[in-house]
Enzyme design. Structure first.
Site, PDB file in Angstrom:
ATOM      1  CG  ASP A 189      37.725 -45.708 -65.903  1.00 50.82           C
ATOM      2  OD1 ASP A 189      37.999 -46.404 -66.891  1.00 50.82           O
ATOM      3  OD2 ASP A 189      37.363 -46.064 -64.809  1.00 50.82           O
ATOM      4  N   GLY A 243      24.392 -49.352 -56.862  1.00 49.83           N
ATOM      5  CA  GLY A 243      25.326 -49.553 -57.602  1.00 49.83           C
ATOM      6  C   GLY A 243      26.400 -50.389 -56.759  1.00 49.83           C
ATOM      7  CG  PHE A 294      37.240 -50.804 -52.950  1.00 50.18           C
ATOM      8  CD1 PHE A 294      38.397 -51.999 -52.826  1.00 50.18           C
ATOM      9  CD2 PHE A 294      37.856 -49.718 -53.648  1.00 50.18           C
ATOM     10  CE1 PHE A 294      39.442 -52.033 -53.474  1.00 50.18           C
ATOM     11  CE2 PHE A 294      38.852 -49.623 -54.323  1.00 50.18           C
ATOM     12  CZ  PHE A 294      39.726 -50.883 -54.298  1.00 50.18           C
TER      13      PHE A 294
END
Length: 496
Positions: free
Chosen positions: A286, A169, A173
């Protein structure tokens, strides 16, 4: 040529990928649309583009930057353009093309690229490096970036404790990697973040908030857990559960929609996880299929807590504009104060997508989609039960004060007739067999992860510890800024 993403350019270096593609029809014409995920700082959005749009951008840039040697997959003159293997190969090639675009400031700041990625759209300009409700609070004058972010944990863990096997993934950052601990051969997902990027985007608070939430997750079966964390002079490492049943998004894209019993099972496990977070005064903010994983048995595991808001009691509100466009509640779009019910709206949006194949107010044009969320009535098509219709209407209520969960939070969701056939006690104890088994071959099986990630080379830099004697002052300052990041569980649990 300079590749520094943190110098005096318009904004932070974007991160891009193409997680999926989909077939569309328009006026009897059939075509493939590629879903481009764009991340800049804490903002994240999707852009939908056809191959012709990639080709147009490529032809524009190759004339202006001939030395870049940009390339995209060639047009196909003969053969089936909708062959799955061809589409997969083309998607990989287009992904490589846009990855190259964001490596160079000259390219990602070019007007054509910014327009293609919708980087200058007003809806993507909010700066969530601070919560809106915290910006209004006066802050003491400070001349240093050094902050104390919590109690110091175990400093003994280091990158060389692991064999880093695959990239699974990516985020704005850093990367998430499958790693095997050398001591006992156990597999973990290790999230590796660049301190310099975190500092330049002033994101220490969000990183530590994510760590704090992860520490509390060990008590719930449907939330990913943090085993421990550590740091080098340049990087932060989260050692997390490796969950390899795939993203809900991955399975939903492949199957289009789920039968109602399967959607109900996932919705119940998600609701249980959200209810637990609310009970410890955390709003998730989220929820989307990309943040919902399945474990090896098919149970839900909620992940990615970077946008969580801590300290929100049942009557409290916050105002930060954050989340993913398709799943934003009306009050968030209006930049009004919102509360825990924002998570129940998102649950409704995800349940709707599981049952019908698309988010409830979906439109390729994000501005029109926002208008739909604010004003368009909910479209409930046949094919689901009356109780499913009922819970969707109540979760996707535009007025948060009338939304299911507004009064008694998770208890209202538990008591809705849609979940009448479920035992919540059995659910939390994982006594209900999942309706789908991902059939993973073992603890290191990565078949349910996108090849866009897994085919990447593991960066050598994540595998080594930096030597303090050779780092510069700015890196040492970054290290000071994350005092307290390292964490180890009680010694008896460390190597379980």
């Amino acid at each position: 040529m300079q590749r520094d993403c943190t110098m005096d350019y318009k904004e932070s270096c974007p991160s891009v990928s193409i997680p999926s593609s989909d077939e569309h029809r328009e006026k009897k014409k059939r075509f493939t649309v590629y879903k481009v995920l764009v991340s800049v700082g804490r903002s994240e959005w999707f852009v939908f583009r056809r191959y012709a749009e990639f080709d147009k951008l490529y032809n524009s840039l190759k004339k202006q930057f001939p030395a870049m040697a940009l390339k995209i997959p060639a047009k196909r003159i003969f053969g089936d353009n909708f062959d799955p293997d061809f589409i997969k190969q083309r998607r990989a090639g287009l992904n490589e093309f846009i990855q190259n675009l964001v490596r160079y400031p000259e390219l990602y700041n070019h007007p054509d690229v910014r327009a293609f990625l919708q980087m200058d759209s007003p809806r993507h300009q909010s700066d969530p490096s601070e919560d809106e409700d915290e910006r209004s609070t006066p802050k003491p004058h400070s001349t240093s970036r050094n902050i104390n972010l919590g109690p110091t944990g175990n400093p003994h863990a280091k990158p060389s404790d692991f064999d880093f096997l695959k990239v699974i993934g990516k985020g704005s950052f850093g990367k998430v990697l499958l790693a095997k601990r050398k001591l006992d051969g156990k597999f973990y997902a290790v999230k590796v973040l660049q301190k310099k990027i975190v500092l330049n985007r002033k994101e220490q608070k969000h990183i530590m908030a994510e760590r704090n939430v992860l520490l509390k997750n060990v008590k719930h079966p449907f939330l990913v857990g943090l085993h421990y964390s550590f740091q080098t002079t340049e990087k932060l490492y989260f050692v997390l559960d490796f969950v390899n049943g795939g993203e809900l998004f991955f399975h939903l894209q492949r199957e289009r929609s789920f039968p109602e019993p399967r959607a109900r099972f996932y919705a119940a496990e998600i609701a249980s996880a959200l209810g637990y977070l609310h009970s410890i005064k955390i709003v998730y903010r989220d929820l989307k299929p990309e943040n919902i994983l399945l474990d090896s048995m098919g149970h839900v595991v909620l992940t990615d807590f970077g946008l969580c808001k801590e300290g929100i009691a049942i009557s409290d509100t916050t105002t930060t504009f954050c989340g993913t466009p398709e799943y934003l509640a009306p009050e968030v779009i209006r930049k009004q104060p919102y509360d825990r019910t924002v998570d129940w709206w998102c649950l409704g949006a995800v349940l709707y997508e599981m049952l019908y194949g698309l988010p409830p107010f979906y439109c390729r044009d994000v501005a029109e989609m926002y208008d739909n969320i604010l004003h368009k009535p909910l479209n409930l098509r046949p094919g689901v039960s009356l109780t499913a219709w009922s819970i969707l209407e109540e979760l996707l209520e535009k007025n948060r004060q009338n939304r299911l969960g507004a009064k008694e939070d998770f208890l209202e969701i538990q008591n809705h007739p849609f979940f009448e056939s479920l035992s919540w006690t059995d659910l939390v104890q994982k006594k209900i067999p999942p309706p789908f088994n991902p059939n993973v071959a073992g603890p290191d099986d990565i078949r349910n992860f996108d090849a866009v990630f897994t085919e990447e080379t593991v960066p050598y830099s994540v595998c080594v510890s930096s030597d303090y004697s050779i780092v510069n002052a700015s890196v040492l300052e970054a290290d000071d800024a994350f005092v307290g990041f390292s964490y180890a569980p009680p010694s008896e649990d460390l190597f379980l």
